[in-house]
Every structure is written in C-alpha cells, then in structure tokens.
Design an enzyme around this catalytic site. Structure first.
Site, PDB file in Angstrom:
ATOM      1  N   ASN A   8       0.878  -1.172   0.000  1.00 21.19           N
ATOM      2  CA  ASN A   8       0.000   0.000   0.000  1.00 21.19           C
ATOM      3  C   ASN A   8       0.914   1.220   0.000  1.00 21.19           C
ATOM      4  OD1 ASN A   8      -1.819   2.045   0.415  1.00 21.19           O
ATOM      5  ND2 ASN A   8      -2.219   1.524   2.570  1.00 21.19           N
ATOM      6  N   LYS A  10       0.141   4.244  -0.272  1.00 20.71           N
ATOM      7  CA  LYS A  10      -0.486   5.460   0.282  1.00 20.71           C
ATOM      8  C   LYS A  10      -0.204   6.640  -0.648  1.00 20.71           C
ATOM      9  CE  LYS A  10       0.289   3.538   4.833  1.00 20.71           C
ATOM     10  NZ  LYS A  10      -0.052   3.685   6.235  1.00 20.71           N
ATOM     11  N   HIS A  93      -9.528   1.119   4.620  1.00 19.62           N
ATOM     12  CA  HIS A  93      -8.270   1.339   5.348  1.00 19.62           C
ATOM     13  C   HIS A  93      -8.545   2.287   6.512  1.00 19.62           C
ATOM     14  CE1 HIS A  93      -4.201   2.607   6.281  1.00 19.62           C
ATOM     15  NE2 HIS A  93      -3.791   1.523   5.645  1.00 19.62           N
ATOM     16  N   GLU A  95      -7.068   4.719   7.608  1.00 17.63           N
ATOM     17  CA  GLU A  95      -6.882   6.152   7.285  1.00 17.63           C
ATOM     18  C   GLU A  95      -8.116   6.706   6.575  1.00 17.63           C
ATOM     19  OE1 GLU A  95      -3.084   5.693   5.334  1.00 17.63           O
ATOM     20  OE2 GLU A  95      -2.212   5.120   7.257  1.00 17.63           O
ATOM     21  N   GLU A 164      -5.639  -5.026  10.390  1.00 21.24           N
ATOM     22  CA  GLU A 164      -4.638  -3.987  10.603  1.00 21.24           C
ATOM     23  C   GLU A 164      -4.935  -3.237  11.900  1.00 21.24           C
ATOM     24  OE1 GLU A 164      -2.584  -2.877   6.670  1.00 21.24           O
ATOM     25  OE2 GLU A 164      -4.213  -1.473   7.000  1.00 21.24           O
ATOM     26  N   GLY A 170       2.127   2.229  10.592  1.00 19.52           N
ATOM     27  CA  GLY A 170       3.068   3.337  10.442  1.00 19.52           C
ATOM     28  C   GLY A 170       3.745   3.757  11.738  1.00 19.52           C
ATOM     29  N   SER A 208       3.099  -2.228  10.271  1.00 20.68           N
ATOM     30  CA  SER A 208       4.551  -2.252  10.481  1.00 20.68           C
ATOM     31  C   SER A 208       5.169  -3.617  10.188  1.00 20.68           C
ATOM     32  CB  SER A 208       4.907  -1.771  11.895  1.00 20.68           C
ATOM     33  OG  SER A 208       4.464  -0.428  12.073  1.00 20.68           O
TER      34      SER A 208
HETATM   35  C1  PEP Z   1      -0.869   0.101   5.796  1.00 29.68           C
HETATM   36  O1  PEP Z   1      -0.875   1.276   5.453  1.00 29.68           O
HETATM   37  O2  PEP Z   1      -1.765  -0.651   5.417  1.00 29.68           O
HETATM   38  C2  PEP Z   1       0.233  -0.364   6.648  1.00 29.68           C
HETATM   39  C3  PEP Z   1       0.185  -1.560   7.161  1.00 29.68           C
HETATM   40  O3  PEP Z   1       1.272   0.528   6.853  1.00 29.68           O
HETATM   41  P1  PEP Z   1       2.680   0.213   7.585  1.00 29.68           P
HETATM   42  O4  PEP Z   1       3.175  -1.091   7.029  1.00 29.68           O
HETATM   43  O5  PEP Z   1       3.562   1.362   7.194  1.00 29.68           O
HETATM   44  O6  PEP Z   1       2.395   0.134   9.034  1.00 29.68           O
END
Ligand code: PEP
Length: 243
Positions: A8, A10, A93, A95, A164, A170, A208
């Site tokens: 992803n 972003k 997501h 976000e 998630e 992040g 992460s």
């Molecule tokens: C994501 O944006 O779906 C995600 C898991 O980000 P990160 O791996 O940076 O935590």
C-alpha cells in the site's frame, strides 16, 4: 492456499520514483511462490499498469467509490479502475475510516462495488489502541467484518480481509505473531460461519510488517499474507518479505 503480499503505497511516489521502484522489484523478483500486488495512487494507475504488464505483480487501487457513476466529484468508479487493469482495491483502510469518515456500511458497499466489477476488495479491519486497551478488539473487528458479510452474502468468499490494528500502522509497533494470530482466528471463525468457502479467503496482517518480522507473522496458521505500507516503498524490503 497461496499467500498474498500486497503493498500500500499510500500518498507516496512520483512518475520517476514509481518507475524506479517497480523496475527494481521486477528485476529482483525471480520465481515468487506467493501472489503479489501494489496499491498505487490513482493518478499513477496507467503508468503502473504499463510498467507491470506481463509481470507477476498485480495492480491495486487504494480506494473505490461506493457509487457506480455519475455526480460524485472526485470519486473513481470500479468500472474505471477495471479499465486500467486493477485486480485489487483496498477498502476501509483505517486512514479512510479516520480521515474520511467511512462507516462500516460505506466500506461494505465499496466491497460490493468492487466485487460487482470483478475487482477483489482487500477489506481492512482493526481496532484502535484505546479499543484494545478497553478489551474491545474482538467486538470491533467482528462488527466491521459483519457489515461486509451482511452486504455481500455468499460473495464473501471472493474477498480478501486485512487485519490492521490501527496502533500498529506506520508506528513501528507490530502486533506479536500471537496477538495477530488470535485475531485472525476470530475472523476466520466468523467467515466460516458465513461461508462454506471461508478456507479460501486470504487473511492478511498489516501494521509495520517489515523484512525482519514478516517471516514469524507469516508462519502463523491463519495469516495468509501481508498488507505492507512503509516497507513496500523500498524494493529490497518488499522483495525480502516476498521471499
Ligand atoms: C498500511 O498502510 O496498510 C500499513 C500496514 O502501513 P505500515 O506497514 O507502514 O504500518
């Protein structure tokens, strides 16, 4: 079941950076044993479609409109995404839930629109830190997934689910393999109760995930892949997770 490693990106990238990243990924890929996808910003779909043509890496979008078409300024319909070879759409997501007010119902409708266009929705669910600390993790992820099951009925076997935890996205804080597996098992049981084909639904972990922790997370029985943010922007890290 094959694992799925989905990036992803972003709101990152540029024409030059995307070309470099995709070329480096494809050059290092070899014979991958898993499915691979990258979720790119919509303006770069055409560019990335061209760069990925004929490769083992599928194209994904980071969102999809809940509407089929018409007077929805700024939105992108599933049929449009399909024209650019999009195979996966990330929906719900955290976000988007947090900054764009997407409700469980909107997320469920987006999943439905994707399925209606032959695009596989990667439906994201996950609890905040406050919800985890209040012991509400199961309740929250089950509520989020229940809306998608309710709206999509037997088509649920065609989706991908990504767990998630919001506190892990992040932040560099990863759920431990045991914490992640515990929630994945709950989601698997919920999917099994809804569909006779739940065994083929890929359940991804995201938050992460990186080159160092991917192997132990992916070794869990109900973790069928990863949704990768930051580490998907570095070819070598993404390739290590795939390997
Ligand atoms: C994501 O944006 O779906 C995600 C898991 O980000 P990160 O791996 O940076 O935590």
């Amino acid at each position: 079941m094959k694992k799925l490693i989905a990036g992803n990106w972003k709101m990152n990238g540029s024409l030059a950076a995307n070309e470099k990243l995709i070329k480096e990924i494809l050059a290092g890929l070899g014979q991958a044993a898993c499915q691979i996808a990258v979720g790119v910003p919509s303006v770069y779909l055409a560019q990335c479609q061209g760069l990925l043509a004929g490769s083992a890496v599928d194209l994904g979008s980071q969102d999809i409109s809940a509407h089929e078409g018409g007077a929805y300024t700024g939105e992108i319909a599933g049929a449009m995404l399909k024209e650019f070879g999009v195979r996966y759409a990330i929906v719900g997501h955290s976000e988007r839930r947090q900054y764009h007010g997407e409700t469980d119902e909107v997320v469920a409708t987006k999943a439905q629109r994707a399925l209606g266009c032959g695009i596989t929705p990667i439906v994201c669910v996950g609890e905040t830190l406050a919800e985890r600390e209040a012991g509400r993790t199961e309740e929250v992820v089950k509520r989020q997934l229940a809306a998608v099951i309710h709206t999509n009925g037997h088509c649920i076997s065609e989706i991908v689910v990504a767990y998630e935890p919001v506190w892990a996205i992040g932040t560099g804080k990863t759920a431990s393999p045991e914490q992640a597996q515990q929630v994945h098992a709950v989601l698997r049981a919920q999917l099994k109760a809804a569909s006779a084909h739940a065994d083929r639904i890929q359940l991804l972990y995201g938050g992460s995930m990186n080159a160092a922790n991917a192997a132990s997370l992916l070794a869990q029985p109900d973790i069928d892949g990863g949704l990768i943010g930051g580490a998907a922007l570095k070819a070598q890290d993404f390739l290590t997770i795939i390997a």
